[in-house]
Design a protein around this motif. Structure first.
Motif, short mmCIF file in Angstrom:
data_model
loop_
_atom_site.label_atom_id
_atom_site.label_comp_id
_atom_site.label_asym_id
_atom_site.label_seq_id
_atom_site.Cartn_x
_atom_site.Cartn_y
_atom_site.Cartn_z
N ILE A 157 40.03 57.72 -39.53
CA ILE A 157 40.69 56.42 -39.65
C ILE A 157 39.77 55.50 -40.46
O ILE A 157 38.75 55.02 -39.94
CB ILE A 157 40.96 55.81 -38.26
CG1 ILE A 157 41.76 56.79 -37.39
CG2 ILE A 157 41.70 54.48 -38.40
CD1 ILE A 157 41.89 56.36 -35.94
N PRO A 158 40.10 55.25 -41.72
CA PRO A 158 39.21 54.45 -42.58
C PRO A 158 38.82 53.09 -42.00
O PRO A 158 37.67 52.67 -42.10
CB PRO A 158 40.04 54.29 -43.86
CG PRO A 158 40.95 55.46 -43.88
CD PRO A 158 41.29 55.72 -42.44
N GLU A 159 39.79 52.41 -41.37
CA GLU A 159 39.48 51.10 -40.81
C GLU A 159 38.45 51.19 -39.70
O GLU A 159 37.55 50.34 -39.59
CB GLU A 159 40.76 50.44 -40.27
CG GLU A 159 41.82 50.14 -41.32
CD GLU A 159 42.66 51.38 -41.68
OE1 GLU A 159 42.44 52.45 -41.05
OE2 GLU A 159 43.50 51.26 -42.59
N ALA A 160 38.56 52.23 -38.88
CA ALA A 160 37.61 52.42 -37.78
C ALA A 160 36.23 52.75 -38.32
O ALA A 160 35.21 52.24 -37.83
CB ALA A 160 38.09 53.52 -36.85
N GLU B 97 35.00 51.90 -41.22
CA GLU B 97 34.43 50.69 -41.83
C GLU B 97 33.86 49.77 -40.75
O GLU B 97 32.78 49.19 -40.91
CB GLU B 97 35.50 49.97 -42.63
CG GLU B 97 35.04 48.65 -43.24
CD GLU B 97 33.86 48.80 -44.18
OE1 GLU B 97 33.08 47.84 -44.29
OE2 GLU B 97 33.71 49.88 -44.79
N GLN B 98 34.57 49.65 -39.66
CA GLN B 98 34.10 48.80 -38.56
C GLN B 98 32.81 49.36 -37.96
O GLN B 98 31.86 48.61 -37.70
CB GLN B 98 35.19 48.70 -37.49
CG GLN B 98 34.85 47.72 -36.37
CD GLN B 98 36.00 47.57 -35.38
OE1 GLN B 98 36.98 48.30 -35.44
NE2 GLN B 98 35.88 46.63 -34.46
N GLN C 5 29.51 48.86 -39.98
CA GLN C 5 28.86 47.56 -39.98
C GLN C 5 27.73 47.47 -38.96
O GLN C 5 26.89 46.57 -39.03
CB GLN C 5 29.89 46.46 -39.71
CG GLN C 5 30.98 46.36 -40.76
CD GLN C 5 30.42 46.33 -42.18
OE1 GLN C 5 29.58 45.48 -42.50
NE2 GLN C 5 30.88 47.25 -43.02
#
Length: 255
Positions: free
Chosen positions: A203-206, A208-209, A212
Motif C-alpha cells: 500500500i503506497p500510502e502506508a 510513505e507514512q 516518515q
C-alpha cells in the motif's frame, strides 16, 4: 564470497522476510546455512534455492517454535542436516530471528493466550535454542538475536511484542558475559520498519507514512538488516559482544 567459508549457520524463521535475507547473505558470504521453518516448507525450499543459485550451500530444517520440545527438535534437525553434509554437527553462527506478534492488538484486548504465545516464540524458544546449541558451538562462534526498535520507543499496541524483545536483549547481555571465555560473541540487532513481505508494504500510502519515521525518510529493506547481521557474524566484529545495534534507519533519532 569467502569471509564465512567453512562456517555453519542456523537462522531461525528464514523462510521469508528478514530471516530469508539474512540466510541468503550468510550463504553468499560462504557459510553453509540451515534454513529453519515452522510450517511453510515450500517457502523454506525457495530460500535454499536462492542460496544455491547464488553459489552457496544450504538445507532446510523444520521445528514449530513456541511448543514443548521445540529447541530439542530444531537442534536435532540441524545436527542431522549438518552431519549429512559435512560429517560433523558443529555450529558457528546462530541467528535467532523467528518471531510472533500480537498484530497491533490494544493492551486492553490482549488475551493471556496471545501473551503467552508471543513470549513462547520470541523469548522462551531463543533461550532454550541457545542452551541446547551450546555444546555444538565452536570457539569464536556468533549468536545474533533479532530485537526491535520497539524496545526504545513506545507503541502501546505492540507492548507484549516489545516486552519479548526486551527479554531477547537481556538474553544477549547475560550470555555475552557467560560465553566470552569461549570466544563466542552475543549481540542484538534491532530493525525498524522493514519491508518484510507483509501486505501493508503493498500500500503506497502506508509505506510513505511509515517512511516518515526514518531519518532517511524511507522504509528499510530486509537486506539492510542482513548486512548488519553479516558484519556481526564476521571476524571483523570479534571485539563486539553484549551490544545493541540500532538497525532502524535512524528511527530512534526522533522526528
Amino acid at each position: 564470497m569467502g569471509n564465512l567459508a567453512g562456517k555453519t549457520a542456523l537462522v531461525t524463521g528464514s523462510s521469508r522476510g528478514i530471516g530469508r535475507a539474512i540466510a541468503v547473505r550468510l550463504g553468499r558470504d560462504g557459510a553453509l546455512v540451515a534454513v529453519h521453518f515452522g510450517e511453510n516448507e515450500a517457502a523454506a525450499k525457495e530460500t535454499v534455492e536462492l542460496i544455491e543459485s547464488d553459489g552457496g550451500k544450504a538445507f532446510a530444517v523444520q521445528a514449530v517454535l513456541g511448543i514443548p520440545g521445540d529447541a530439542h527438535e530444531l537442534i536435532q534437525a540441524f545436527q542431522n542436516g549438518a552431519k549429512e553434509r559435512t560429517g560433523e554437527s558443529g555450529l558457528d553462527i546462530l541467528v535467532n530471528n523467528a518471531g510472533a506478534t500480537t498484530l497491533g492488538t490494544p493492551p486492553e484486548e490482549i488475551t493471556p493466550e496471545e501473551f503467552d504465545r508471543v513470549f513462547a516464540v520470541n523469548a522462551r524458544a531463543p533461550f532454550f535454542i541457545v542452551q541446547r546449541a551450546l555444546p555444538l558451538f565452536r570457539t569464536g562462534g556468533r549468536i545474533i538475536n533479532i530485537s526491535s526498535g520497539l524496545t526504545r520507543f513506545a507503541n502501546p499496541d505492540q507492548v507484549a511484542y516489545a516486552m519479548t524483545k526486551g527479554a531477547i536483549e537481556q538474553l544477549s547481555l547475560h550470555f555475552a558475559r557467560h560465553l566470552a571465555p569461549r570466544g563466542i560473541t552475543v549481540n542484538s540487532v534491532a530493525p525498524g520498519i522493514t519491508r518484510n513481505g507483509q501486505p501493508v508494504f503493498d500500500i503506497p500510502e502506508a509505506v510513505e507514512q511509515m517512511a516518515q519515521l526514518s531519518a532517511f525518510k524511507q522504509v528499510g529493506e530486509a537486506e539492510d538488516v542482513a548486512s548488519v547481521v553479516a558484519f556481526l557474524a564476521s571476524d571483523d566484529a570479534r571485539w563486539i559482544t553484549g551490544a545493541f545495534l540500532d538497525a532502524t534507519g535512524g528511527t530512534l533519532l526522533g522526528g
